[in-house]
Design an enzyme around this catalytic site. Structure first.
Site, PDB file in Angstrom:
ATOM      1  N   CYS A 140      63.848  22.600  52.106  1.00  0.00           N
ATOM      2  CA  CYS A 140      63.482  21.340  51.449  1.00  0.00           C
ATOM      3  C   CYS A 140      64.073  20.145  52.187  1.00  0.00           C
ATOM      4  CB  CYS A 140      63.957  21.377  49.999  1.00  0.00           C
ATOM      5  SG  CYS A 140      63.721  19.821  49.148  1.00  0.00           S
ATOM      6  N   CYS A 143      65.416  17.365  49.925  1.00  0.00           N
ATOM      7  CA  CYS A 143      66.685  17.682  49.272  1.00  0.00           C
ATOM      8  C   CYS A 143      67.848  17.588  50.252  1.00  0.00           C
ATOM      9  CB  CYS A 143      66.676  19.104  48.707  1.00  0.00           C
ATOM     10  SG  CYS A 143      65.183  19.556  47.839  1.00  0.00           S
ATOM     11  N   ASP A 144      67.657  18.089  51.462  1.00  0.00           N
ATOM     12  CA  ASP A 144      68.810  18.325  52.341  1.00  0.00           C
ATOM     13  C   ASP A 144      68.830  17.507  53.629  1.00  0.00           C
ATOM     14  OD1 ASP A 144      69.650  20.253  50.520  1.00  0.00           O
ATOM     15  OD2 ASP A 144      68.410  21.798  51.455  1.00  0.00           O
TER      16      ASP A 144
END
Ligand code: NAP
Length: 317
Positions: A140, A143-144
């Site tokens: 992701c 997300c990261d």
């Protein structure tokens, strides 16, 4: 844990999944006064919450962020009376009506079930890939990505997902490698053009990732690659690996209860969202490996909801 003495919660309609398919089904069934219950696991909003700019959802000419779009859909669903509950369903029994669902924290039954459980990311199977998930390996970018500011990032895959992740990650990366097992991308022309014209992205053609080097303390340090033509192995120093090679449908709950194709995608009637079990409808990515768009998921959610509404009506006539 489920409390065995807790009463079973019954709803006319239960929807599993909170992506665009599930939430659209919720808007429609709620507006039809069916007071649906929508159950979802820990990640509300499905895969769109792991994406960034959505530029192709009609009605948002300037684009909209994936998580914001999902929040708006949720707001619309609850406005008309959808109840939303976080509980991962671990067992489903579609053999008799009402259908029975066992969640991690409760038991449910329903007259009609709408399955919108989506799909989960696939992994390459490279050595250490799973062990270093969250320690430099990710599925992701949204997300990261920010964890790898000014770092060397590698993305594996050749489809739209990989190109989208790669383009997005150049916001953070000092250098980005896009590793693909062939010598041409599968992605749509516009996504290919974006990637191939981005000076920060270097294509690594005809390579698979055989091993992710590093450890939980230092994170990812390098990737061992294998050339798909010569089998020669090489080392690519990198601080992160984003895996973007497609998805597996979340249909395991329904094995031997519903028909599915060889990849686990749920099957339904050609002209509706109805499955072979009367009263059970499917929508979104769990039944679609072709389009996999927010708008097609939403459209199929609408079809499932109207199907459920008409089927329920038919039960009383
Ligand atoms: P995909 O189109 O199935 O592409 C998967 C890619 O990963 C392929 O290039 C494949 O290589 C590669 N791959 C598969 N298994 C691999 C392995 N074990 N090791 C290395 N590489 C592997 O999946 P996707 O990119 O997730 O897209 C799925 C659908 O969603 C598509 O219809 C796409 O258009 C849509 N989508 C759209 C958008 C958008 O429009 N914004 C964004 C994301 C996804 P090969 O090419 O050699 O098979």
């Amino acid at each position: 844990m489920t409390n065995p003495t807790a009463p079973t919660i019954h709803h006319k309609v239960i929807i599993l999944g909170s992506g665009p398919a599930g939430l659209t089904a919720a808007v429609y069934t709620a507006r039809a006064n069916l007071s649906p219950l929508l159950l979802h696991g820990p990640l509300a909003g499905g895969q769109l919450t792991t994406t960034t700019d959505v530029e192709n959802f009609p009605g948002f000419p300037e684009g909209i962020m994936g998580p914001e779009l999902m929040q708006l859909m949720e707001k619309q669903a609850t406005k008309f009376g959808t109840e939303i509950k976080v509980d991962t369903v671990v067992k489903a029994d579609l053999s008799t009506r009402p259908f029975k669902l066992q969640g991690q924290s409760g038991s449910y039954s329903c007259d009609s079930l709408i399955i919108a459980t989506g799909a989960a990311p696939k992994y390459t199977g490279a050595k250490n890939e799973r062990e270093l998930l969250g320690y430099g390996v990710s599925t992701c970018a949204t997300c990261d990505g920010a964890f790898f500011r000014n770092k060397v990032i590698a993305v594996v895959g050749g489809g739209d997902s990989a190109c989208e992740e790669a383009s997005f990650l150049t916001r953070f990366a000092s250098k980005l490698y896009l590793i693909h097992r062939r010598d041409s991308l599968r992605a749509s022309k516009i996504m290919q053009d974006r990637v191939l014209s981005n000076p920060k992205i270097e294509m690594v053609w005809n390579k698979t990732v055989v091993s992710v080097e590093g450890n939980k303390k230092d994170g990812v340090t390098a990737l061992t690659l294998q050339d798909t033509k010569t089998n020669e192995q090489s080392t690519l120093p990198a601080d992160a690996l984003f895996v973007a090679i497609g998805h597996t449908p979340n249909s395991q709950l329904f094995v031997e209860q519903l028909d599915m194709d060889e990849n686990g995608y749920l099957l339904h009637d050609a002209d509706s969202a109805a499955t072979k079990v009367p009263g059970v409808f499917v929508c979104g990515d769990v039944q679609d490996h072709v389009f996999r768009q927010a708008i097609t998921a939403a459209g199929s959610g609408c079809m499932a909801a109207i199907g459920a509404e008409r089927w329920l009506e038919g039960q009383h006539s």
